[in-house]
Design an enzyme around this catalytic site. Structure first.
Site, PDB file in Angstrom:
ATOM      1  N   ASP A   1      -5.175 -11.550 -10.858  1.00  0.00           N
ATOM      2  CA  ASP A   1      -6.287 -10.239 -10.033  1.00  0.00           C
ATOM      3  C   ASP A   1      -6.417 -10.214  -8.843  1.00  0.00           C
ATOM      4  OD1 ASP A   1      -7.285  -8.470 -10.067  1.00  0.00           O
ATOM      5  OD2 ASP A   1      -8.415  -7.808 -12.323  1.00  0.00           O
ATOM      6  N   LEU A   2      -5.977  -9.926  -8.039  1.00  0.00           N
ATOM      7  CA  LEU A   2      -6.435 -10.498  -6.537  1.00  0.00           C
ATOM      8  C   LEU A   2      -8.396  -9.923  -6.413  1.00  0.00           C
ATOM      9  CD1 LEU A   2      -3.901  -8.837  -4.441  1.00  0.00           C
ATOM     10  CD2 LEU A   2      -4.560 -11.581  -4.892  1.00  0.00           C
TER      11      LEU A   2
ATOM     12  N   THR B   1      -4.155  -0.621  -0.254  1.00  0.00           N
ATOM     13  CA  THR B   1      -3.540  -0.108   0.286  1.00  0.00           C
ATOM     14  C   THR B   1      -3.390   1.206   1.139  1.00  0.00           C
ATOM     15  OG1 THR B   1      -1.334   0.273  -0.862  1.00  0.00           O
ATOM     16  CG2 THR B   1      -1.457  -1.187   0.549  1.00  0.00           C
TER      17      THR B   1
ATOM     18  N   THR C   1      -0.465  -5.322   8.842  1.00  0.00           N
ATOM     19  CA  THR C   1      -0.605  -4.088   8.710  1.00  0.00           C
ATOM     20  C   THR C   1      -0.090  -3.735   9.988  1.00  0.00           C
ATOM     21  OG1 THR C   1      -1.230  -2.474   8.178  1.00  0.00           O
ATOM     22  CG2 THR C   1      -2.320  -3.772   8.389  1.00  0.00           C
TER      23      THR C   1
ATOM     24  N   TYR D   1      -9.201  -0.349   5.769  1.00  0.00           N
ATOM     25  CA  TYR D   1      -7.968  -0.955   5.557  1.00  0.00           C
ATOM     26  C   TYR D   1      -7.769  -1.614   6.777  1.00  0.00           C
ATOM     27  CZ  TYR D   1      -3.081  -1.798   4.731  1.00  0.00           C
ATOM     28  OH  TYR D   1      -1.748  -2.464   4.474  1.00  0.00           O
TER      29      TYR D   1
ATOM     30  N   GLN E   1       6.255  -2.935  -3.774  1.00  0.00           N
ATOM     31  CA  GLN E   1       7.254  -2.861  -2.616  1.00  0.00           C
ATOM     32  C   GLN E   1       7.835  -3.455  -2.653  1.00  0.00           C
ATOM     33  OE1 GLN E   1       8.123   1.161  -0.510  1.00  0.00           O
ATOM     34  NE2 GLN E   1       6.142   0.772  -0.538  1.00  0.00           N
TER      35      GLN E   1
ATOM     36  N   LYS F   1      -8.251  -6.116   6.675  1.00  0.00           N
ATOM     37  CA  LYS F   1      -6.710  -7.284   6.664  1.00  0.00           C
ATOM     38  C   LYS F   1      -6.349  -7.942   7.818  1.00  0.00           C
ATOM     39  CE  LYS F   1      -2.609  -6.728   4.829  1.00  0.00           C
ATOM     40  NZ  LYS F   1      -2.246  -7.134   3.285  1.00  0.00           N
TER      41      LYS F   1
END
Length: 294
Positions: free
Chosen positions: A35-36, A61, A100, A124, A11, A128
């Site tokens: 590529d992470l 995510t 986030t 998550y 997004q 992060k």
């Protein structure tokens, strides 16, 4: 100003590409080129693009999914940003890390400010937060921007899910005791571009950590109800929404009860505010339903 953005289909990445003309030259790079999960791909891309700034807009995510694969979550959300920070520091360029609201436990009753102490409840959130810390340690010329509840016409998000479900169901249950700030991805993109312009003028960011989210407080129930009110008014799909508590909607990962973000510092330093969530959701639903009415 040339900005390398990680990811091509997310997004935020797509919104940055749409908002950038006239402000910056955006280069989106994703798998397999970058590529992470494979840090060896980072340096060749940085060398070939030679950007003035990197925005790490890509992440793992899947909040519930990550409870079952914490190693992958930390590889993508923490180890990859650490390597990007190291490489950008060596190249002498800034890095922007998007984070986030889920770094907080949701126990405060007011919106969170940047100085509040994080206490993530999920893999998550922890991954992060580790990514934030890695970027902070790896490149002094950094910006960490926490956002929340991102929605847009791109990718997967709550608005698109609700409209899709309403096409086949007359009644839906939606959690009413978790609160946050719905944020339209184009607003987030505009804010990051404003921050990039500030960096270009000052050769630095005023501070390293900011919150940037949509204006106004909503529960998931509030958001769903507004989506269907707008959609119904346009002749689009709609459903009756029944509010339920989190205890009636069990999930593998515990969500914070309140993850509202205070974005005043961002507005002060970058002269930018995201839009009010009801207005932005209304415009998005109008676009998604294909109506010409505004």
């Amino acid at each position: 100003m040339k900005i390398l953005v990680t990811g091509t289909s997310g997004q935020l990445a797509r919104s940055l590409a749409e908002r950038a003309p006239g402000k910056a030259d955006i280069v989106l790079v994703g798998r397999p080129d970058l590529d992470l999960e494979d840090p060896t791909t980072f340096a060749p891309v940085l060398n070939s693009v030679a950007p003035d700034m990197v925005i790490n807009a890509a992440a793992h995510t899947g909040v519930d999914q990550q409870e079952d694969e914490p190693e992958r979550a930390f590889r993508i959300n923490a180890e990859a940003p650490a390597e990007l920070a190291r490489l950008t520091r060596l190249a002498g360029i800034p890095i922007v890390q998007v984070s986030t609201d889920y770094v907080f436990d949701g126990r405060l009753e007011r919106p969170y400010v940047e100085t509040d102490i994080p206490n993530p409840l999920t893999v998550y959130g922890r991954s992060k937060l580790a990514g934030e810390e890695a970027v902070r340690a790896g490149n002094p010329d950094h910006l960490v921007v926490r956002t929340a509840w991102v929605i847009s016409c791109h990718g997967r998000n709550f608005v698109k899910t609700m409209l899709s479900l309403a096409a086949t169901r007359d009644r839906l249950q939606v959690v009413a005791d978790q609160f946050g700030n719905p944020t339209e991805a184009h607003d987030l993109a505009d804010g990051l571009l404003a921050a990039a312009a500030t960096w270009q003028k000052r050769r630095g960011f005023p501070q390293g950590l900011y919150h940037l989210a949509g204006q106004g407080r909503a529960s998931w129930y509030d958001l769903a109800a507004h989506i269907f009110d707008v959609s119904a008014s346009l002749g689009g799909p709609s459903a009756f929404v029944e509010p339920v508590g989190s205890d009636q909607w069990p999930a593998k990962a515990a969500r914070p009860a309140n993850s509202q973000l205070n974005s005043e510092a961002f507005a002060r330093d970058f002269n930018y505010r995201a839009g009010e969530w009801r207005e932005r959701v209304g415009a998005l639903v109008t676009e998604l339903t294909g109506s010409t009415h505004r």
